[in-house]
Design a protein around this motif. Structure first.
Motif, PDB file in Angstrom:
ATOM      1  N   THR A 140      70.479  98.784   8.015  1.00 25.30           N
ATOM      2  CA  THR A 140      71.925  98.684   8.219  1.00 25.30           C
ATOM      3  C   THR A 140      72.440  97.313   7.793  1.00 25.30           C
ATOM      4  O   THR A 140      73.444  97.209   7.081  1.00 25.30           O
ATOM      5  N   ALA A 141      71.736  96.261   8.212  1.00 22.60           N
ATOM      6  CA  ALA A 141      72.194  94.905   7.883  1.00 22.60           C
ATOM      7  C   ALA A 141      72.211  94.702   6.365  1.00 22.60           C
ATOM      8  O   ALA A 141      73.171  94.159   5.805  1.00 22.60           O
ATOM      9  N   ILE A 142      71.154  95.158   5.691  1.00 28.53           N
ATOM     10  CA  ILE A 142      71.079  95.002   4.239  1.00 28.53           C
ATOM     11  C   ILE A 142      72.197  95.795   3.565  1.00 28.53           C
ATOM     12  O   ILE A 142      72.872  95.299   2.661  1.00 28.53           O
ATOM     13  N   GLU A 143      72.421  97.013   4.021  1.00 31.86           N
ATOM     14  CA  GLU A 143      73.431  97.851   3.375  1.00 31.86           C
ATOM     15  C   GLU A 143      74.848  97.331   3.603  1.00 31.86           C
ATOM     16  O   GLU A 143      75.689  97.399   2.709  1.00 31.86           O
ATOM     17  N   LEU A 144      75.094  96.811   4.802  1.00 33.86           N
ATOM     18  CA  LEU A 144      76.438  96.270   5.051  1.00 33.86           C
ATOM     19  C   LEU A 144      76.696  95.077   4.128  1.00 33.86           C
ATOM     20  O   LEU A 144      77.807  94.888   3.635  1.00 33.86           O
ATOM     21  N   ALA A 145      75.665  94.288   3.902  1.00 34.30           N
ATOM     22  CA  ALA A 145      75.836  93.122   3.033  1.00 34.30           C
ATOM     23  C   ALA A 145      75.989  93.554   1.578  1.00 34.30           C
ATOM     24  O   ALA A 145      76.885  93.100   0.875  1.00 34.30           O
ATOM     25  N   TYR A 146      75.118  94.439   1.148  1.00 31.49           N
ATOM     26  CA  TYR A 146      75.064  94.744  -0.284  1.00 31.49           C
ATOM     27  C   TYR A 146      76.122  95.747  -0.725  1.00 31.49           C
ATOM     28  O   TYR A 146      76.713  95.599  -1.779  1.00 31.49           O
ATOM     29  N   PHE A 147      76.331  96.771   0.081  1.00 28.26           N
ATOM     30  CA  PHE A 147      77.239  97.835  -0.358  1.00 28.26           C
ATOM     31  C   PHE A 147      78.632  97.731   0.252  1.00 28.26           C
ATOM     32  O   PHE A 147      79.565  98.335  -0.229  1.00 28.26           O
ATOM     33  N   GLU A 148      78.756  96.988   1.356  1.00 26.13           N
ATOM     34  CA  GLU A 148      80.077  96.967   1.973  1.00 26.13           C
ATOM     35  C   GLU A 148      80.692  95.587   1.946  1.00 26.13           C
ATOM     36  O   GLU A 148      81.691  95.322   2.605  1.00 26.13           O
ATOM     37  N   ASP A 149      80.060  94.704   1.183  1.00 28.06           N
ATOM     38  CA  ASP A 149      80.683  93.422   0.870  1.00 28.06           C
ATOM     39  C   ASP A 149      81.001  92.605   2.111  1.00 28.06           C
ATOM     40  O   ASP A 149      81.988  91.887   2.146  1.00 28.06           O
ATOM     41  N   LEU A 150      80.178  92.722   3.141  1.00 29.54           N
ATOM     42  CA  LEU A 150      80.437  91.931   4.344  1.00 29.54           C
ATOM     43  C   LEU A 150      79.566  90.680   4.324  1.00 29.54           C
ATOM     44  O   LEU A 150      78.424  90.714   3.862  1.00 29.54           O
ATOM     45  N   ALA A 156      77.532  90.295  11.784  1.00 27.89           N
ATOM     46  CA  ALA A 156      77.227  89.949  13.176  1.00 27.89           C
ATOM     47  C   ALA A 156      78.361  90.393  14.096  1.00 27.89           C
ATOM     48  O   ALA A 156      78.129  90.973  15.162  1.00 27.89           O
ATOM     49  N   ALA A 157      79.611  90.155  13.650  1.00 26.37           N
ATOM     50  CA  ALA A 157      80.757  90.541  14.465  1.00 26.37           C
ATOM     51  C   ALA A 157      80.829  92.058  14.619  1.00 26.37           C
ATOM     52  O   ALA A 157      81.039  92.586  15.715  1.00 26.37           O
ATOM     53  N   ARG A 158      80.611  92.755  13.499  1.00 28.63           N
ATOM     54  CA  ARG A 158      80.724  94.210  13.559  1.00 28.63           C
ATOM     55  C   ARG A 158      79.651  94.824  14.453  1.00 28.63           C
ATOM     56  O   ARG A 158      79.911  95.749  15.203  1.00 28.63           O
ATOM     57  N   LEU A 159      78.447  94.295  14.368  1.00 28.97           N
ATOM     58  CA  LEU A 159      77.345  94.872  15.150  1.00 28.97           C
ATOM     59  C   LEU A 159      77.220  94.231  16.532  1.00 28.97           C
ATOM     60  O   LEU A 159      76.369  94.606  17.326  1.00 28.97           O
ATOM     61  N   GLN A 160      78.055  93.215  16.779  1.00 29.72           N
ATOM     62  CA  GLN A 160      78.021  92.478  18.045  1.00 29.72           C
ATOM     63  C   GLN A 160      76.624  91.944  18.342  1.00 29.72           C
ATOM     64  O   GLN A 160      76.049  92.176  19.400  1.00 29.72           O
ATOM     65  N   GLU A 161      76.088  91.261  17.336  1.00 33.96           N
ATOM     66  CA  GLU A 161      74.771  90.630  17.476  1.00 33.96           C
ATOM     67  C   GLU A 161      74.936  89.162  17.089  1.00 33.96           C
ATOM     68  O   GLU A 161      75.853  88.815  16.344  1.00 33.96           O
ATOM     69  N   ILE A 166      71.088  88.560  12.685  1.00 35.72           N
ATOM     70  CA  ILE A 166      71.456  89.251  11.440  1.00 35.72           C
ATOM     71  C   ILE A 166      70.726  88.633  10.256  1.00 35.72           C
ATOM     72  O   ILE A 166      70.164  89.330   9.421  1.00 35.72           O
ATOM     73  N   LYS A 167      70.730  87.288  10.207  1.00 30.59           N
ATOM     74  CA  LYS A 167      70.020  86.602   9.116  1.00 30.59           C
ATOM     75  C   LYS A 167      68.581  87.070   9.041  1.00 30.59           C
ATOM     76  O   LYS A 167      68.060  87.382   7.977  1.00 30.59           O
TER      77      LYS A 167
END
Lengths: 184, 265
Positions: A140-150, A156-161, A166-167
Protein backbone atom coordinates in the motif's frame (compact mmCIF):
# COMPACT_ATOMS: atom_id res chain seq x y z
CA UNK A 1 2.26 -6.12 -25.84
CA UNK A 2 5.44 -6.10 -23.84
CA UNK A 3 7.09 -8.73 -25.99
CA UNK A 4 6.60 -6.67 -29.16
CA UNK A 5 9.59 -6.48 -31.43
CA UNK A 6 10.85 -2.93 -30.88
CA UNK A 7 11.86 -2.39 -34.49
CA UNK A 8 8.34 -3.23 -35.63
CA UNK A 9 6.92 -0.69 -33.19
CA UNK A 10 9.45 1.86 -34.34
CA UNK A 11 8.46 1.19 -37.92
CA UNK A 12 4.82 1.84 -37.08
CA UNK A 13 5.72 5.13 -35.41
CA UNK A 14 7.73 6.03 -38.51
CA UNK A 15 4.62 5.50 -40.65
CA UNK A 16 2.63 7.66 -38.25
CA UNK A 17 5.20 10.41 -38.71
CA UNK A 18 4.47 10.25 -42.44
CA UNK A 19 0.76 10.69 -41.76
CA UNK A 20 -0.49 7.12 -42.25
CA UNK A 21 -3.70 6.85 -40.27
CA UNK A 22 -3.66 3.03 -40.41
CA UNK A 23 -0.39 3.06 -38.45
CA UNK A 24 -2.12 4.80 -35.55
CA UNK A 25 -4.75 2.06 -35.45
CA UNK A 26 -2.00 -0.55 -35.38
CA UNK A 27 -0.20 1.21 -32.56
CA UNK A 28 -3.46 1.39 -30.65
CA UNK A 29 -4.10 -2.32 -31.08
CA UNK A 30 -0.63 -3.17 -29.82
CA UNK A 31 -0.45 -0.90 -26.80
CA UNK A 32 -3.80 0.55 -25.76
CA UNK A 33 -4.09 -2.14 -23.06
CA UNK A 34 -1.20 -1.11 -20.80
CA UNK A 35 -1.86 2.59 -21.44
CA UNK A 36 -5.46 2.23 -20.32
CA UNK A 37 -4.56 0.01 -17.36
CA UNK A 38 -2.00 2.50 -16.08
CA UNK A 39 -4.40 5.41 -16.54
CA UNK A 40 -6.99 3.53 -14.52
CA UNK A 41 -4.54 2.62 -11.81
CA UNK A 42 -3.45 6.22 -11.36
CA UNK A 43 -6.83 7.90 -11.76
CA UNK A 44 -9.18 5.23 -10.47
CA UNK A 45 -11.96 6.49 -12.71
CA UNK A 46 -12.51 4.55 -15.99
CA UNK A 47 -13.82 7.62 -17.81
CA UNK A 48 -10.74 9.65 -16.90
CA UNK A 49 -8.58 6.74 -17.99
CA UNK A 50 -10.27 6.74 -21.40
CA UNK A 51 -9.59 10.45 -21.78
CA UNK A 52 -5.94 9.83 -20.97
CA UNK A 53 -5.72 7.09 -23.61
CA UNK A 54 -7.15 9.49 -26.15
CA UNK A 55 -4.68 12.22 -25.20
CA UNK A 56 -1.72 9.88 -25.23
CA UNK A 57 -2.42 8.57 -28.72
CA UNK A 58 -3.06 12.09 -29.97
CA UNK A 59 0.28 13.14 -28.53
CA UNK A 60 2.00 10.09 -30.03
CA UNK A 61 0.53 11.01 -33.40
CA UNK A 62 1.74 14.59 -33.19
CA UNK A 63 5.15 13.68 -31.84
CA UNK A 64 5.77 10.58 -33.93
CA UNK A 65 8.49 12.37 -35.88
CA UNK A 66 10.40 13.07 -32.71
CA UNK A 67 10.37 9.53 -31.39
CA UNK A 68 13.97 8.33 -31.01
CA UNK A 69 14.39 4.54 -30.70
CA UNK A 70 17.81 5.06 -29.09
CA UNK A 71 16.13 6.64 -26.08
CA UNK A 72 13.70 3.87 -25.28
CA UNK A 73 11.12 1.49 -26.64
CA UNK A 74 7.84 2.73 -28.12
CA UNK A 75 5.98 1.19 -25.20
CA UNK A 76 8.07 3.05 -22.64
CA UNK A 77 7.58 6.26 -24.64
CA UNK A 78 3.81 5.76 -24.45
CA UNK A 79 3.95 4.81 -20.77
CA UNK A 80 5.91 7.95 -19.85
CA UNK A 81 3.30 10.07 -21.64
CA UNK A 82 0.51 8.18 -19.89
CA UNK A 83 2.03 8.64 -16.49
CA UNK A 84 2.67 12.32 -17.03
CA UNK A 85 -0.85 13.02 -18.27
CA UNK A 86 -2.55 10.90 -15.63
CA UNK A 87 -0.59 12.50 -12.79
CA UNK A 88 -1.28 15.97 -14.20
CA UNK A 89 -4.98 15.18 -14.05
CA UNK A 90 -4.63 13.84 -10.54
CA UNK A 91 -2.93 17.07 -9.48
CA UNK A 92 -5.54 19.20 -11.18
CA UNK A 93 -8.20 17.21 -9.37
CA UNK A 94 -6.44 17.91 -6.07
CA UNK A 95 -6.14 21.58 -6.90
CA UNK A 96 -2.43 21.49 -7.41
CA UNK A 97 -0.34 22.90 -10.18
CA UNK A 98 0.23 20.37 -12.89
CA UNK A 99 3.95 20.98 -12.95
CA UNK A 100 6.26 19.86 -10.12
CA UNK A 101 4.87 21.97 -7.36
CA UNK A 102 6.81 21.56 -4.18
CA UNK A 103 4.65 18.82 -2.72
CA UNK A 104 6.19 15.94 -4.58
CA UNK A 105 8.40 15.66 -7.56
CA UNK A 106 8.12 13.54 -10.63
CA UNK A 107 9.16 10.01 -9.73
CA UNK A 108 12.21 8.68 -11.53
CA UNK A 109 10.02 6.32 -13.49
CA UNK A 110 11.34 4.42 -16.46
CA UNK A 111 11.75 7.40 -18.74
CA UNK A 112 13.57 7.86 -21.99
CA UNK A 113 17.24 7.10 -21.83
CA UNK A 114 16.82 4.87 -18.83
CA UNK A 115 15.08 2.11 -20.58
CA UNK A 116 16.79 1.30 -23.81
CA UNK A 117 16.26 -2.31 -22.93
CA UNK A 118 12.71 -3.45 -23.56
CA UNK A 119 10.91 -4.63 -20.46
CA UNK A 120 10.02 -8.23 -21.06
CA UNK A 121 6.60 -9.70 -20.37
CA UNK A 122 8.42 -12.09 -18.07
CA UNK A 123 9.82 -9.22 -16.01
CA UNK A 124 6.37 -7.67 -15.70
CA UNK A 125 4.87 -10.98 -14.62
CA UNK A 126 7.53 -11.43 -11.94
CA UNK A 127 7.22 -7.84 -10.78
CA UNK A 128 3.47 -8.25 -10.40
CA UNK A 129 3.93 -11.50 -8.48
CA UNK A 130 6.61 -9.93 -6.26
CA UNK A 131 4.36 -6.95 -5.57
CA UNK A 132 1.53 -9.26 -4.54
CA UNK A 133 3.95 -11.20 -2.36
CA UNK A 134 4.63 -8.12 -0.21
CA UNK A 135 2.99 -7.49 3.11
CA UNK A 136 -0.21 -5.53 2.50
CA UNK A 137 1.07 -2.51 4.43
CA UNK A 138 4.29 -2.33 2.39
CA UNK A 139 2.50 -2.70 -0.91
CA UNK A 140 0.00 0.00 0.00
CA UNK A 141 2.74 2.46 0.95
CA UNK A 142 4.65 1.82 -2.28
CA UNK A 143 1.54 2.11 -4.43
CA UNK A 144 0.35 5.32 -2.80
CA UNK A 145 3.74 6.85 -3.48
CA UNK A 146 4.22 5.56 -6.99
CA UNK A 147 0.74 5.50 -8.47
CA UNK A 148 -1.11 8.10 -6.45
CA UNK A 149 1.55 10.76 -6.34
CA UNK A 150 1.50 11.15 -2.57
CA UNK A 151 4.53 12.29 -0.59
CA UNK A 152 5.63 10.20 2.38
CA UNK A 153 4.10 12.74 4.78
CA UNK A 154 0.80 12.61 2.90
CA UNK A 155 0.85 8.83 3.04
CA UNK A 156 1.53 8.98 6.79
CA UNK A 157 -1.41 11.36 7.23
CA UNK A 158 -3.74 9.26 5.13
CA UNK A 159 -2.87 6.01 6.89
CA UNK A 160 -2.58 7.72 10.30
CA UNK A 161 0.85 6.24 10.91
CA UNK A 162 4.09 7.93 12.01
CA UNK A 163 6.27 9.22 9.15
CA UNK A 164 9.16 6.96 10.20
CA UNK A 165 6.94 3.91 9.85
CA UNK A 166 5.98 4.89 6.32
CA UNK A 167 9.60 5.49 5.30
CA UNK A 168 10.59 2.10 6.62
CA UNK A 169 7.64 0.36 4.96
CA UNK A 170 8.54 1.84 1.59
CA UNK A 171 12.20 0.99 1.93
CA UNK A 172 11.67 -2.50 3.32
CA UNK A 173 9.07 -3.16 0.65
CA UNK A 174 11.49 -2.17 -2.09
CA UNK A 175 14.22 -4.27 -0.50
CA UNK A 176 11.87 -7.27 -0.58
CA UNK A 177 10.99 -6.56 -4.20
CA UNK A 178 14.67 -6.33 -4.99
CA UNK A 179 15.29 -9.66 -3.30
CA UNK A 180 12.43 -11.25 -5.20
CA UNK A 181 13.58 -9.84 -8.53
CA UNK A 182 17.23 -10.76 -7.99
CA UNK A 183 16.37 -14.33 -6.94
CA UNK A 184 16.29 -17.04 -9.62
CA UNK B 1 12.15 18.51 10.17
CA UNK B 2 14.45 18.31 7.18
CA UNK B 3 17.21 20.36 8.77
CA UNK B 4 17.57 17.97 11.65
CA UNK B 5 17.32 14.82 9.58
CA UNK B 6 19.81 12.44 11.13
CA UNK B 7 21.87 10.08 9.07
CA UNK B 8 19.72 7.06 9.87
CA UNK B 9 16.63 8.94 8.91
CA UNK B 10 18.25 9.98 5.62
CA UNK B 11 19.30 6.43 5.02
CA UNK B 12 15.68 5.34 5.47
CA UNK B 13 14.64 7.75 2.71
CA UNK B 14 16.12 5.83 -0.23
CA UNK B 15 12.81 4.16 -1.07
CA UNK B 16 10.71 7.31 -0.81
CA UNK B 17 13.31 9.12 -2.94
CA UNK B 18 13.15 6.59 -5.74
CA UNK B 19 9.35 6.57 -5.70
CA UNK B 20 9.24 10.37 -5.80
CA UNK B 21 7.62 10.66 -2.36
CA UNK B 22 9.92 13.32 -0.90
CA UNK B 23 9.06 17.00 -0.78
CA UNK B 24 11.41 19.39 -2.51
CA UNK B 25 13.16 20.20 0.79
CA UNK B 26 13.42 16.57 1.87
CA UNK B 27 14.74 15.70 -1.53
CA UNK B 28 17.42 18.41 -1.42
CA UNK B 29 18.58 17.20 2.00
CA UNK B 30 18.64 13.61 0.78
CA UNK B 31 20.59 14.44 -2.36
CA UNK B 32 23.21 16.29 -0.33
CA UNK B 33 23.54 13.15 1.75
CA UNK B 34 23.60 10.99 -1.38
CA UNK B 35 26.65 12.76 -2.69
CA UNK B 36 28.72 11.40 0.17
CA UNK B 37 27.05 8.09 0.99
CA UNK B 38 28.05 5.16 -1.21
CA UNK B 39 25.62 2.81 0.50
CA UNK B 40 22.60 5.03 -0.21
CA UNK B 41 23.76 5.62 -3.77
CA UNK B 42 24.01 1.91 -4.34
CA UNK B 43 20.55 1.33 -2.88
CA UNK B 44 19.02 4.11 -4.99
CA UNK B 45 20.48 2.53 -8.10
CA UNK B 46 19.20 -0.89 -7.13
CA UNK B 47 15.71 0.45 -6.31
CA UNK B 48 15.57 2.28 -9.63
CA UNK B 49 16.27 -1.00 -11.33
CA UNK B 50 13.61 -2.72 -9.22
CA UNK B 51 10.84 -0.28 -10.14
CA UNK B 52 11.67 -0.49 -13.84
CA UNK B 53 8.45 -1.75 -15.41
CA UNK B 54 6.27 -1.08 -12.36
CA UNK B 55 3.97 0.99 -14.58
CA UNK B 56 3.22 -2.16 -16.54
CA UNK B 57 2.71 -4.38 -13.51
CA UNK B 58 -0.71 -2.92 -12.64
CA UNK B 59 -3.95 -4.88 -12.87
CA UNK B 60 -4.90 -5.16 -16.50
CA UNK B 61 -8.26 -3.97 -17.79
CA UNK B 62 -9.27 -4.19 -21.42
CA UNK B 63 -10.13 -0.74 -22.76
CA UNK B 64 -13.79 -0.42 -23.83
CA UNK B 65 -14.29 -1.37 -27.48
CA UNK B 66 -15.74 2.04 -28.41
CA UNK B 67 -12.58 3.81 -27.28
CA UNK B 68 -10.65 2.60 -30.31
CA UNK B 69 -12.94 4.43 -32.74
CA UNK B 70 -12.91 7.58 -30.65
CA UNK B 71 -9.10 7.63 -30.55
CA UNK B 72 -8.80 7.09 -34.28
CA UNK B 73 -11.46 9.69 -35.06
CA UNK B 74 -9.95 12.34 -32.81
CA UNK B 75 -6.51 11.72 -34.24
CA UNK B 76 -7.90 12.02 -37.74
CA UNK B 77 -9.13 15.52 -36.83
CA UNK B 78 -5.67 16.40 -35.55
CA UNK B 79 -4.25 15.08 -38.76
CA UNK B 80 -6.41 17.44 -40.80
CA UNK B 81 -5.51 20.36 -38.56
CA UNK B 82 -1.82 19.65 -38.32
CA UNK B 83 -0.08 17.91 -41.13
CA UNK B 84 -2.42 17.32 -44.01
CA UNK B 85 -1.76 18.58 -47.57
CA UNK B 86 -3.85 21.25 -49.43
CA UNK B 87 -6.90 19.00 -50.02
CA UNK B 88 -7.93 19.62 -46.43
CA UNK B 89 -7.72 23.41 -46.74
CA UNK B 90 -11.36 24.08 -47.50
CA UNK B 91 -12.37 23.99 -43.84
CA UNK B 92 -13.88 27.10 -42.28
CA UNK B 93 -11.89 29.75 -40.42
CA UNK B 94 -13.72 28.94 -37.19
CA UNK B 95 -12.61 25.36 -37.50
CA UNK B 96 -9.04 26.54 -37.93
CA UNK B 97 -9.25 28.69 -34.83
CA UNK B 98 -10.51 25.75 -32.80
CA UNK B 99 -7.89 23.50 -34.27
CA UNK B 100 -5.15 26.02 -33.51
CA UNK B 101 -6.33 26.34 -29.92
CA UNK B 102 -6.39 22.55 -29.58
CA UNK B 103 -2.93 22.30 -31.06
CA UNK B 104 -1.67 24.97 -28.66
CA UNK B 105 -3.16 23.09 -25.72
CA UNK B 106 -1.48 19.92 -26.91
CA UNK B 107 1.86 21.67 -27.27
CA UNK B 108 1.64 23.00 -23.71
CA UNK B 109 1.09 19.42 -22.61
CA UNK B 110 3.97 18.27 -24.74
CA UNK B 111 6.15 21.02 -23.34
CA UNK B 112 5.32 19.95 -19.79
CA UNK B 113 6.10 16.35 -20.64
CA UNK B 114 9.35 17.39 -22.27
CA UNK B 115 10.33 19.42 -19.23
CA UNK B 116 9.61 16.50 -17.01
CA UNK B 117 11.70 14.15 -19.09
CA UNK B 118 14.45 16.76 -19.05
CA UNK B 119 14.34 17.06 -15.25
CA UNK B 120 14.62 13.31 -14.99
CA UNK B 121 17.58 13.03 -17.29
CA UNK B 122 19.28 15.99 -15.57
CA UNK B 123 18.83 14.23 -12.26
CA UNK B 124 20.47 11.12 -13.61
CA UNK B 125 23.27 13.22 -15.01
CA UNK B 126 23.71 14.93 -11.65
CA UNK B 127 24.03 11.60 -9.90
CA UNK B 128 26.59 10.41 -12.40
CA UNK B 129 28.51 13.69 -12.22
CA UNK B 130 28.66 13.55 -8.44
CA UNK B 131 30.30 10.18 -8.43
CA UNK B 132 32.61 11.29 -11.22
CA UNK B 133 33.58 14.31 -9.11
CA UNK B 134 34.66 12.18 -6.19
CA UNK B 135 36.74 9.97 -8.51
CA UNK B 136 38.33 13.07 -10.00
CA UNK B 137 39.03 14.45 -6.56
CA UNK B 138 40.91 11.26 -5.67
CA UNK B 139 42.83 11.40 -8.94
CA UNK B 140 43.69 15.02 -8.26
CA UNK B 141 45.00 14.14 -4.79
CA UNK B 142 47.25 11.49 -6.34
CA UNK B 143 48.43 13.82 -9.07
CA UNK B 144 49.29 16.47 -6.47
CA UNK B 145 51.33 13.97 -4.48
CA UNK B 146 53.18 12.89 -7.61
CA UNK B 147 53.86 16.49 -8.57
CA UNK B 148 55.21 17.25 -5.10
CA UNK B 149 57.55 14.25 -5.33
CA UNK B 150 58.74 15.25 -8.79
CA UNK B 151 59.33 18.81 -7.60
CA UNK B 152 61.29 17.61 -4.59
CA UNK B 153 63.45 15.45 -6.86
CA UNK B 154 64.21 18.45 -9.05
CA UNK B 155 65.27 20.49 -6.02
CA UNK B 156 67.57 17.73 -4.81
CA UNK B 157 69.12 17.16 -8.24
CA UNK B 158 69.70 20.87 -8.73
CA UNK B 159 71.04 21.59 -5.23
CA UNK B 160 74.69 22.63 -5.11
CA UNK B 161 75.29 20.62 -1.93
CA UNK B 162 73.96 17.41 -3.51
CA UNK B 163 76.17 14.36 -3.12
CA UNK B 164 75.87 10.68 -3.87
CA UNK B 165 76.03 8.07 -1.11
CA UNK B 166 76.36 4.36 -1.98
CA UNK B 167 75.06 1.81 0.51
CA UNK B 168 76.24 -1.79 0.63
CA UNK B 169 74.50 -4.94 1.81
CA UNK B 170 75.05 -6.14 5.38
CA UNK B 171 74.94 -9.63 6.94
CA UNK B 172 71.15 -9.85 6.59
CA UNK B 173 71.38 -9.43 2.79
CA UNK B 174 74.95 -9.27 1.52
CA UNK B 175 74.00 -8.79 -2.14
CA UNK B 176 71.64 -5.88 -1.46
CA UNK B 177 72.60 -2.36 -2.54
CA UNK B 178 71.26 1.15 -2.30
CA UNK B 179 72.08 4.65 -3.44
CA UNK B 180 71.09 8.09 -2.27
CA UNK B 181 71.34 11.53 -3.78
CA UNK B 182 71.42 13.67 -0.70
CA UNK B 183 71.29 17.41 -0.31
CA UNK B 184 71.30 18.64 3.31
CA UNK B 185 69.57 21.83 2.10
CA UNK B 186 66.95 20.30 -0.22
CA UNK B 187 66.21 16.68 0.65
CA UNK B 188 66.94 13.17 -0.44
CA UNK B 189 66.24 10.70 -3.24
CA UNK B 190 66.89 7.11 -2.32
CA UNK B 191 66.49 3.80 -4.11
CA UNK B 192 67.49 0.26 -3.18
CA UNK B 193 67.42 -3.35 -4.29
CA UNK B 194 66.44 -5.41 -1.27
CA UNK B 195 64.66 -8.72 -0.68
CA UNK B 196 60.87 -8.16 -0.44
CA UNK B 197 59.82 -7.19 3.09
CA UNK B 198 57.30 -9.47 4.88
CA UNK B 199 53.81 -7.98 4.90
CA UNK B 200 54.04 -6.85 8.53
CA UNK B 201 57.48 -5.26 8.09
CA UNK B 202 58.88 -2.23 6.27
CA UNK B 203 62.34 -0.96 5.45
CA UNK B 204 63.24 2.28 7.20
CA UNK B 205 66.01 4.66 6.19
CA UNK B 206 68.11 6.42 8.85
CA UNK B 207 70.57 9.28 8.84
CA UNK B 208 73.17 8.25 11.41
CA UNK B 209 74.63 11.22 13.31
CA UNK B 210 77.16 11.52 16.11
CA UNK B 211 74.29 11.65 18.59
CA UNK B 212 72.25 8.77 17.12
CA UNK B 213 70.08 7.82 14.14
CA UNK B 214 67.36 10.13 12.74
CA UNK B 215 64.56 8.58 10.69
CA UNK B 216 64.37 9.64 7.04
CA UNK B 217 61.19 7.65 6.46
CA UNK B 218 59.91 4.32 5.15
CA UNK B 219 60.83 2.92 1.74
CA UNK B 220 57.90 2.27 -0.58
CA UNK B 221 57.73 -0.34 -3.29
CA UNK B 222 57.64 0.84 -6.89
CA UNK B 223 55.51 -0.97 -9.46
CA UNK B 224 58.80 -2.26 -10.93
CA UNK B 225 59.62 -4.00 -7.63
CA UNK B 226 62.36 -1.67 -6.37
CA UNK B 227 62.20 0.40 -3.20
CA UNK B 228 62.34 4.17 -3.12
CA UNK B 229 62.04 7.13 -0.85
CA UNK B 230 61.89 10.81 -1.65
CA UNK B 231 62.15 12.98 1.41
CA UNK B 232 62.22 16.63 2.35
CA UNK B 233 65.17 18.10 4.19
CA UNK B 234 66.16 15.94 7.13
CA UNK B 235 67.11 17.71 10.35
CA UNK B 236 70.36 15.90 11.21
CA UNK B 237 73.39 17.67 12.60
CA UNK B 238 76.78 16.19 11.71
CA UNK B 239 75.57 13.25 9.59
CA UNK B 240 77.96 10.29 9.40
CA UNK B 241 76.17 7.59 7.42
CA UNK B 242 72.89 6.35 5.90
CA UNK B 243 71.50 3.00 7.03
CA UNK B 244 68.45 0.83 6.28
CA UNK B 245 66.89 -1.49 8.86
CA UNK B 246 63.87 -3.80 8.73
CA UNK B 247 61.20 -2.59 11.17
CA UNK B 248 57.55 -3.23 12.04
CA UNK B 249 55.25 -1.85 9.32
CA UNK B 250 54.52 1.79 10.04
CA UNK B 251 58.06 2.46 11.23
CA UNK B 252 59.62 3.13 14.62
CA UNK B 253 61.22 6.23 16.26
CA UNK B 254 64.60 4.48 16.74
CA UNK B 255 65.96 1.41 14.95
CA UNK B 256 65.13 -1.99 16.50
CA UNK B 257 65.50 -4.44 13.61
CA UNK B 258 68.39 -5.98 11.64
CA UNK B 259 70.56 -3.72 9.51
CA UNK B 260 70.34 -4.33 5.74
CA UNK B 261 72.33 -1.47 4.18
CA UNK B 262 74.96 0.99 5.32
CA UNK B 263 76.82 3.72 3.45
CA UNK B 264 79.27 6.29 4.79
CA UNK B 265 78.56 9.90 3.92
Amino acid sequence: MTGAVPSEDAHIVGRMARGEASALAELYDRHAGPVYALGRRILGDPQDAEDVVQEVFAQAWKQAGRYDPARGTVLSWLIVMTRTRAIDRLRTRRGRLPLPDGAAYEPPDPGPGQEQVAISAERVRRLRAALHGLAEAQRTAIELAYFEDLSQSEIAARLQEPLGTIKTRIRTGLQRLRGAMEAE
Amino acid sequence: MTDGMAHDELHESTGAYVLGALTVEERAAFETHLATCDACREEVRAFREVVRGLDLAVDQHAPPAALRERVIASTARLRVAGVDPPAARRVSAAYWMTAAAAAAAVSVGIYAATLRGRVQSLEDELLALRSETSTLRRDLEQARTRTAVAERMTFVLAANDMRRVDLTGQAAAPSAAGRALWSPSSGLIFSADLPPAPSDRAYQLWVVTATGPVSAGLLTETPQGGLTLVSNTIEAADPQALAVTLEPAGGVPAPTGPMYLVGKI
